[in-house]
Design a protein around this motif. Structure first.
Motif, PDB file in Angstrom:
ATOM      1  N   LEU A 161       0.818  -1.207   0.000  1.00  0.00           N
ATOM      2  CA  LEU A 161       0.000   0.000   0.000  1.00  0.00           C
ATOM      3  C   LEU A 161       0.852   1.257   0.000  1.00  0.00           C
ATOM      4  O   LEU A 161       1.821   1.370   0.749  1.00  0.00           O
ATOM      5  CB  LEU A 161      -0.918   0.019   1.233  1.00  0.00           C
ATOM      6  N   ARG A 162       0.448   2.190  -0.843  1.00  0.00           N
ATOM      7  CA  ARG A 162       1.021   3.515  -0.783  1.00  0.00           C
ATOM      8  C   ARG A 162       0.355   4.290   0.363  1.00  0.00           C
ATOM      9  O   ARG A 162      -0.712   3.908   0.843  1.00  0.00           O
ATOM     10  CB  ARG A 162       0.801   4.228  -2.120  1.00  0.00           C
ATOM     11  N   ARG A 163       0.971   5.363   0.805  1.00  0.00           N
ATOM     12  CA  ARG A 163       0.516   6.100   1.989  1.00  0.00           C
ATOM     13  C   ARG A 163      -0.955   6.492   1.842  1.00  0.00           C
ATOM     14  O   ARG A 163      -1.339   7.212   0.920  1.00  0.00           O
ATOM     15  CB  ARG A 163       1.374   7.349   2.169  1.00  0.00           C
ATOM     16  N   THR A 164      -1.782   6.019   2.784  1.00  0.00           N
ATOM     17  CA  THR A 164      -3.231   6.204   2.702  1.00  0.00           C
ATOM     18  C   THR A 164      -3.762   6.682   4.044  1.00  0.00           C
ATOM     19  O   THR A 164      -3.656   5.986   5.054  1.00  0.00           O
ATOM     20  CB  THR A 164      -3.927   4.891   2.305  1.00  0.00           C
ATOM     21  N   VAL A 165      -4.352   7.882   4.047  1.00  0.00           N
ATOM     22  CA  VAL A 165      -4.889   8.477   5.271  1.00  0.00           C
ATOM     23  C   VAL A 165      -6.354   8.093   5.410  1.00  0.00           C
ATOM     24  O   VAL A 165      -7.156   8.306   4.491  1.00  0.00           O
ATOM     25  CB  VAL A 165      -4.751  10.013   5.243  1.00  0.00           C
ATOM     26  N   VAL A 166      -6.720   7.518   6.565  1.00  0.00           N
ATOM     27  CA  VAL A 166      -8.073   7.016   6.786  1.00  0.00           C
ATOM     28  C   VAL A 166      -8.634   7.575   8.090  1.00  0.00           C
ATOM     29  O   VAL A 166      -7.996   7.469   9.141  1.00  0.00           O
ATOM     30  CB  VAL A 166      -8.101   5.470   6.854  1.00  0.00           C
ATOM     31  N   SER A 167      -9.816   8.158   8.019  1.00  0.00           N
ATOM     32  CA  SER A 167     -10.516   8.607   9.218  1.00  0.00           C
ATOM     33  C   SER A 167     -10.899   7.397  10.072  1.00  0.00           C
ATOM     34  O   SER A 167     -11.304   6.355   9.544  1.00  0.00           O
ATOM     35  CB  SER A 167     -11.779   9.377   8.812  1.00  0.00           C
ATOM     36  N   VAL A 168     -10.773   7.528  11.376  1.00  0.00           N
ATOM     37  CA  VAL A 168     -11.040   6.408  12.279  1.00  0.00           C
ATOM     38  C   VAL A 168     -12.525   6.360  12.646  1.00  0.00           C
ATOM     39  O   VAL A 168     -13.077   7.332  13.169  1.00  0.00           O
ATOM     40  CB  VAL A 168     -10.178   6.514  13.550  1.00  0.00           C
ATOM     41  N   ARG A 169     -13.136   5.225  12.356  1.00  0.00           N
ATOM     42  CA  ARG A 169     -14.526   4.957  12.727  1.00  0.00           C
ATOM     43  C   ARG A 169     -14.536   3.640  13.501  1.00  0.00           C
ATOM     44  O   ARG A 169     -14.186   2.593  12.957  1.00  0.00           O
ATOM     45  CB  ARG A 169     -15.404   4.870  11.474  1.00  0.00           C
ATOM     46  N   ILE A 170     -14.926   3.700  14.750  1.00  0.00           N
ATOM     47  CA  ILE A 170     -14.791   2.546  15.641  1.00  0.00           C
ATOM     48  C   ILE A 170     -15.948   1.564  15.472  1.00  0.00           C
ATOM     49  O   ILE A 170     -17.120   1.948  15.476  1.00  0.00           O
ATOM     50  CB  ILE A 170     -14.711   3.010  17.113  1.00  0.00           C
ATOM     51  N   ASN A 171     -15.586   0.300  15.335  1.00  0.00           N
ATOM     52  CA  ASN A 171     -16.553  -0.788  15.309  1.00  0.00           C
ATOM     53  C   ASN A 171     -15.912  -1.990  15.985  1.00  0.00           C
ATOM     54  O   ASN A 171     -15.073  -2.676  15.380  1.00  0.00           O
ATOM     55  CB  ASN A 171     -16.947  -1.134  13.873  1.00  0.00           C
ATOM     56  N   PRO A 172     -16.246  -2.259  17.246  1.00  0.00           N
ATOM     57  CA  PRO A 172     -15.590  -3.361  17.967  1.00  0.00           C
ATOM     58  C   PRO A 172     -15.718  -4.718  17.298  1.00  0.00           C
ATOM     59  O   PRO A 172     -14.903  -5.607  17.532  1.00  0.00           O
ATOM     60  CB  PRO A 172     -16.299  -3.343  19.333  1.00  0.00           C
ATOM     61  N   SER A 173     -16.724  -4.907  16.445  1.00  0.00           N
ATOM     62  CA  SER A 173     -16.908  -6.214  15.804  1.00  0.00           C
ATOM     63  C   SER A 173     -16.346  -6.261  14.385  1.00  0.00           C
ATOM     64  O   SER A 173     -16.575  -7.239  13.665  1.00  0.00           O
ATOM     65  CB  SER A 173     -18.400  -6.575  15.769  1.00  0.00           C
ATOM     66  N   SER A 174     -15.595  -5.264  13.987  1.00  0.00           N
ATOM     67  CA  SER A 174     -15.038  -5.230  12.636  1.00  0.00           C
ATOM     68  C   SER A 174     -13.993  -6.326  12.445  1.00  0.00           C
ATOM     69  O   SER A 174     -13.238  -6.657  13.365  1.00  0.00           O
ATOM     70  CB  SER A 174     -14.389  -3.865  12.372  1.00  0.00           C
ATOM     71  N   PRO A 175     -13.878  -6.882  11.227  1.00  0.00           N
ATOM     72  CA  PRO A 175     -12.791  -7.826  10.947  1.00  0.00           C
ATOM     73  C   PRO A 175     -11.435  -7.124  10.808  1.00  0.00           C
ATOM     74  O   PRO A 175     -10.415  -7.792  10.741  1.00  0.00           O
ATOM     75  CB  PRO A 175     -13.213  -8.468   9.630  1.00  0.00           C
ATOM     76  N   TYR A 176     -11.457  -5.793  10.752  1.00  0.00           N
ATOM     77  CA  TYR A 176     -10.217  -5.012  10.740  1.00  0.00           C
ATOM     78  C   TYR A 176      -9.872  -4.630  12.174  1.00  0.00           C
ATOM     79  O   TYR A 176     -10.699  -4.055  12.889  1.00  0.00           O
ATOM     80  CB  TYR A 176     -10.379  -3.730   9.923  1.00  0.00           C
TER      81      TYR A 176
END
Length: 438
Positions: free
Chosen positions: A87-102
């Motif tokens: 991956l090239r540098r990728t800025v992602v806003s944080v959205r919390i989901n305790p059950s996420s596979p990520y």
């Protein structure tokens, strides 16, 4: 059942012209990410810039349901690099989901990584605590409370009015949790100023201007809830305009001034321009007529879809088409029970709206829908829209933009994978790289 990894890799293979970074970013934005406790920050006392909740919650759980993440805040954003997808540098806003596979967690070697289906897929960088966040206003309020920055420091987000006068089931937009976000922060005892005084915003901006020595902050956005009557004796254009006027008088030309407001009559739009605003965002939310009426009942009642669109076109005569950038909420088109049931139908509808505006020189942008649980659409659609919709939207967006001879809009920084800083959708990551934009 297909694993999330299989889904992601299948879409990467089927849509090779969409950057792989954007596929993962859209999946994180639509479905959220989980954090191990060890990966959380120490709020404003640590070395990592914490999530400021600048207007909406952008979480898949309410604060009481976030566990440790409600007490020790996650970072405002993360940056992804490397891993098996290179991956090239990728800025992602944080959205919390305790059950996420990520999941964000530390590996055995002590490095912070993003895991998908328990497999590390990217190294993670965290936003450093900016110097200006370590200072307070004279009244003790933090800069983060009054003038938080997002997009890796590029944008100062000034939510001047933190509730919306479209109120209740018959008026609130069905995907929007601005009013609940206000309530949950007040209930948790967090500072969350409802109407930010002009002098406080000027004081916070002075601190940013002094301590942002690298001039990372390039723009500010003035926004907040819709005003259907008055706030402080002022209607919407003059309420938000007073901040722009004060900022431009105090800091002439320091930042690109942007305002997110309703689609207002031309005379009001002209006042925004006269106050010093450079870019106007009269968000049209969703293109389909039936869905706009269902999902935006207050906006339909007070203004109406056709008048909303007419005002957007009028505003292009005031600001110039390139400086009118209406947002839509990508994904609500497919929200049950009223939304489109196939990706083909949803893309066709959204593309129709893009062509309508882009053929007139106006370049919309979009925010990837986060199905917040206190909203009617979020409650009924906790998984959001299919990832395929988001990937195909990126492909359609770029194709329609290029067919109309347009380029990435101003006020969003550089475009292109590995360069973009816009964090709440991947539209800038998916456009051709160009010289650094303003």
């Amino acid at each position: 059942m297909q694993s999330r990894t299989e889904l992601v890799e299948d879409l990467m293979g089927r849509f090779p012209h969409v950057p792989r970074e954007a596929v993962i970013k859209e999946d994180l934005l639509r479905g959220g990410m989980a954090f191990d406790d060890s990966a959380l920050t120490d709020n404003e006392g640590g070395d990592v810039k914490p999530k400021s909740y600048f207007i909406f919650s952008f979480d898949h759980r309410t604060l009481p349901d976030l566990g440790t993440a409600a007490l020790r805040r996650p970072p405002e954003e993360i940056v992804l690099t490397g891993g098996p997808y290179d991956l090239r540098r990728t800025v992602v806003s944080v959205r919390i989901n305790p059950s996420s596979p990520y999941r964000v967690k530390t590996d055995e070697d002590g490095r912070l990584r993003l895991h998908l289906d328990d497999r590390p897929i990217a190294d993670i960088g965290l936003p450093p605590m900016p110097d200006y966040y370590r200072h307070t206003l004279a009244n003790g309020k933090s800069v983060m409370e009054v003038a938080p920055t997002i997009q890796w420091g590029y944008l100062i987000y000034l939510t001047a009015f933190r509730v919306c006068q479209y109120f209740g089931a018959k008026e609130e937009c069905q995907y929007c949790d601005i009013n609940h976000n206000w309530r949950q922060h007040k209930a948790a005892g967090r500072p969350y100023t409802g109407v930010k005084p002009v002098d406080e915003i000027l004081e916070a901006l002075a601190i940013i201007d002094k301590h942002d020595t690298e001039r990372a902050s390039k723009a500010y956005t003035l926004t907040g809830g819709s005003i259907t009557s008055h706030v402080g004796g002022k209607a919407e254009a003059d309420f938000y305009g007073q901040y722009a006027q004060a900022i431009e008088e105090r800091f002439p030309g320091r930042w690109i001034g942007k305002v997110v407001a309703q689609a207002l009559p031309r005379a009001d739009v002209q006042r925004f321009k006269d106050y010093g605003i450079q870019i106007y965002h009269p968000n049209y939310e969703v293109w389909d007529k039936r869905l706009f009426e269902l999902y935006c009942p207050g906006k339909e009642r007070y203004v109406g879809r056709e008048e909303w669109h007419r005002r957007i076109l009028d505003s292009a005569e005031v600001f110039g088409p390139r400086n009118v950038i209406p947002n839509f909420v990508a994904g609500v088109e497919m929200a049950a029970p009223a939304g489109f049931t196939t990706v083909d139908e949803a893309i066709a509808s959204t593309a129709e709206g893009l062509e309508y505006f882009m053929s007139r020189g106006i370049t919309p942008r979009f925010t990837t829908w986060c199905p917040e649980p206190t909203t009617p659409l979020g409650k009924g659609n906790p998984q959001g829209a299919p990832l395929e919709y988001h990937v195909r939207l990126l492909e359609s967006y770029r194709a329609i933009m290029e067919a109309n001879g347009l380029t990435s809009p101003p006020g969003y920084g550089p475009a292109g994978p590995g360069r973009a800083v816009f964090s709440v959708s991947s539209f800038m990551d998916s456009l051709p790289a160009a010289p650094d934009a303003a």
